[in-house]
Design a protein around this motif. Sequence first.
Motif, short mmCIF file in Angstrom:
data_model
loop_
_atom_site.label_atom_id
_atom_site.label_comp_id
_atom_site.label_asym_id
_atom_site.label_seq_id
_atom_site.Cartn_x
_atom_site.Cartn_y
_atom_site.Cartn_z
N ALA A 139 0.87 -1.17 0.00
CA ALA A 139 0.00 0.00 0.00
C ALA A 139 0.91 1.22 0.00
CB ALA A 139 -0.92 -0.01 1.21
N GLY A 140 1.26 1.70 -1.19
CA GLY A 140 2.21 2.81 -1.22
C GLY A 140 2.30 3.55 -2.53
N THR A 141 2.63 2.85 -3.61
CA THR A 141 3.05 3.59 -4.81
C THR A 141 1.88 4.14 -5.63
OG1 THR A 141 3.03 1.71 -6.34
CG2 THR A 141 5.02 2.01 -5.00
N GLY A 142 0.76 3.46 -5.64
CA GLY A 142 -0.35 3.89 -6.49
C GLY A 142 -0.06 3.65 -7.97
N SER A 143 1.03 2.96 -8.27
CA SER A 143 1.43 2.75 -9.67
C SER A 143 0.35 2.05 -10.48
CB SER A 143 2.74 1.94 -9.70
OG SER A 143 3.15 1.71 -11.02
N GLU A 144 -0.56 1.34 -9.79
CA GLU A 144 -1.64 0.63 -10.51
C GLU A 144 -2.56 1.58 -11.27
OE1 GLU A 144 -1.26 0.71 -7.23
OE2 GLU A 144 -3.11 1.36 -6.26
N VAL A 145 -2.53 2.88 -10.92
CA VAL A 145 -3.40 3.82 -11.64
C VAL A 145 -2.63 4.98 -12.26
CG1 VAL A 145 -5.54 3.35 -10.39
CG2 VAL A 145 -3.92 5.01 -9.44
N THR A 146 -1.29 4.95 -12.21
CA THR A 146 -0.55 6.08 -12.77
C THR A 146 -0.04 5.78 -14.18
OG1 THR A 146 1.67 5.47 -11.98
CG2 THR A 146 0.25 6.69 -10.44
N ARG A 147 0.38 6.85 -14.83
CA ARG A 147 0.87 6.71 -16.22
C ARG A 147 2.38 6.68 -16.25
NH1 ARG A 147 0.63 13.20 -17.47
NH2 ARG A 147 0.90 13.57 -15.25
N SER A 148 3.02 6.37 -15.09
CA SER A 148 4.48 6.44 -15.08
C SER A 148 5.10 5.15 -14.56
CB SER A 148 4.94 7.63 -14.24
OG SER A 148 4.31 7.62 -13.00
N ALA A 149 6.36 4.99 -14.90
CA ALA A 149 7.16 3.88 -14.38
C ALA A 149 8.55 4.43 -14.09
CB ALA A 149 7.25 2.76 -15.41
N VAL A 150 9.04 4.16 -12.87
CA VAL A 150 10.34 4.71 -12.47
C VAL A 150 11.39 3.60 -12.58
CG1 VAL A 150 11.58 6.00 -10.69
CG2 VAL A 150 9.10 6.19 -10.85
N ILE A 151 12.34 3.80 -13.46
CA ILE A 151 13.33 2.76 -13.77
C ILE A 151 14.74 3.34 -13.63
CG2 ILE A 151 14.14 1.15 -15.57
CD1 ILE A 151 11.23 0.59 -14.65
N THR A 152 15.63 2.57 -13.02
CA THR A 152 17.01 3.05 -12.85
C THR A 152 17.87 2.64 -14.03
OG1 THR A 152 16.79 2.88 -10.46
CG2 THR A 152 19.03 2.99 -11.31
N GLU A 153 18.62 3.61 -14.55
CA GLU A 153 19.59 3.31 -15.62
C GLU A 153 20.81 2.72 -14.93
OE1 GLU A 153 20.78 5.58 -19.65
OE2 GLU A 153 20.97 6.79 -17.85
N SER A 154 21.08 1.44 -15.21
CA SER A 154 22.14 0.75 -14.46
C SER A 154 23.49 1.43 -14.63
CB SER A 154 22.27 -0.71 -14.91
OG SER A 154 21.14 -1.15 -15.52
N ALA A 155 23.76 1.93 -15.81
CA ALA A 155 25.10 2.47 -16.08
C ALA A 155 25.36 3.79 -15.35
CB ALA A 155 25.26 2.67 -17.59
N THR A 156 24.32 4.59 -15.12
CA THR A 156 24.54 5.95 -14.57
C THR A 156 23.90 6.17 -13.20
OG1 THR A 156 22.49 6.71 -15.56
CG2 THR A 156 24.50 6.94 -16.89
N HIS A 157 23.09 5.23 -12.72
CA HIS A 157 22.31 5.38 -11.47
C HIS A 157 21.17 6.38 -11.61
CE1 HIS A 157 25.24 3.00 -9.41
NE2 HIS A 157 26.20 3.87 -9.65
N ARG A 158 20.96 6.91 -12.82
CA ARG A 158 19.88 7.88 -13.00
C ARG A 158 18.54 7.16 -12.86
NH1 ARG A 158 18.00 10.45 -18.72
NH2 ARG A 158 18.90 8.53 -19.54
N LYS A 159 17.65 7.74 -12.02
CA LYS A 159 16.30 7.19 -11.96
C LYS A 159 15.49 7.87 -13.04
CE LYS A 159 14.80 4.80 -7.94
NZ LYS A 159 13.56 4.47 -7.24
N MET A 160 15.04 7.09 -14.01
CA MET A 160 14.34 7.67 -15.16
C MET A 160 12.84 7.44 -14.99
SD MET A 160 16.73 6.00 -18.13
CE MET A 160 16.39 4.30 -17.66
#
Length: 376
Positions: A139-160
């Motif tokens: 019970a936290g992210t609400g991702s089930e209803v959002t239009r986004s996905a937060v993914i980490t770029e392994s090479a740079t640590h950037r959260k995209m």
Amino acid sequence: MFSYQMGTRIEFGIGRIGLLTAILREAGFGRRILLVTDPGVEQAGLVAPVIEALQTSGYEVAVFNQVAPNPRDIDCEAGAEAFRNFAADSVIAIGGGSAMDTAKSIALLSQTGGKVAEYVDGLKVYERVAPLACIPTTAGTGSEVTRSAVITESATHRKMTLKHALLRPVLALLDPALTLSVPPSVTSATGVDALVHAIEGYTCKRSSPITQAFGAAAMKVIVPALPQVMENPGDVQARSDMLQGSLLAGLCFGASDVAAVHCLAEALGGLYDTPHGLANAVFLPHVLRFNVTGHEEIHAELSRIMGFATADTKAAEAADNLVRSITKWVKSLGIPNLRELPKVRTEDFDELVELAYANGSTPSNVREVSREDYRE
Ligand code: NAD
């Protein structure tokens, strides 16, 4: 001016998981399903009954469980390959935000190829995604209803952040019983994450009357429910309140934005792999204290919504009550402070500040925030 779009069918209630196959049929899902989850959710025993129900109803299922707590681009790309190898036609995510965001990326990459970063950087366009159903188990992210996905770029640590209306799941199936097994440290961190979504979605520069209505409803339910769940993890009504609060908070920020708490949290998560909810919880009291200055009225509103002030309390006092009460509330949930987190080193602050400042949600923060503010 504001706009609002929301095409996800939402099914909520204890035992709702039992309706999964009937709903999939109604919603026109195909027969070959890639089920995306993670090993922790599998170990909690939540995946096997879903596979059995699907297979009994004639679905072919392949499981992809290569999901990291801060999901990585390389795993999403491997998941897209698994989708193609299995000749899947639909995706179901069962898990927390990590499984759901990985599933969203797989639903995208499996259709139009490429790498996650190419969509984030505008080198590839969103054309279509595979049908996606999300079954949250935290019970936290609400991702089930959002239009986004937060993914980490392994090479740079950037959260995209992948962001597009096509990424909204076709179906969000929320069954509070699935959250009963969440361990205490994940319960507290994900619960604070949900409150941060409501606060930032309500106060940020991209909020609207619609998102504020969802945000207010979320705050009212989360503030009393989270301590109840921490006290009694088997309290299914309190678990249900939290899942509902998290859903409402997702509907809030999903149509506005997040802000400085998330920018700092994503920087921390990208660099040290700190769990997302925990990182948000660590920064929430500090960013609130910063944001109140010059923005007392909107924070007084929050304070009244959460029951830390009455209609008669003057704005400055109500806003002050909010900062003090939330600081106490977060502490009472056992959230550590930044200094107590493993791996965090002051030598990395330059990089943390840059990552936070470059985050696309920095301009949305209710109070303008500079690099120096982030460092402080
Ligand atoms: P998570 O999905 O990483 O799960 C945390 C841990 O809890 C995992 O080990 C998992 O196995 C375990 N777990 C999950 N459900 C369980 C259950 N019912 N019983 C026992 N164990 C269980 O954590 P999260 O906080 O839900 O998701 C975090 C991710 O979501 C981050 O990457 C964050 O950036 C992202 N996020 C996305 C959005 C969005 O809109 N897309 C919003 C907020 C956060």
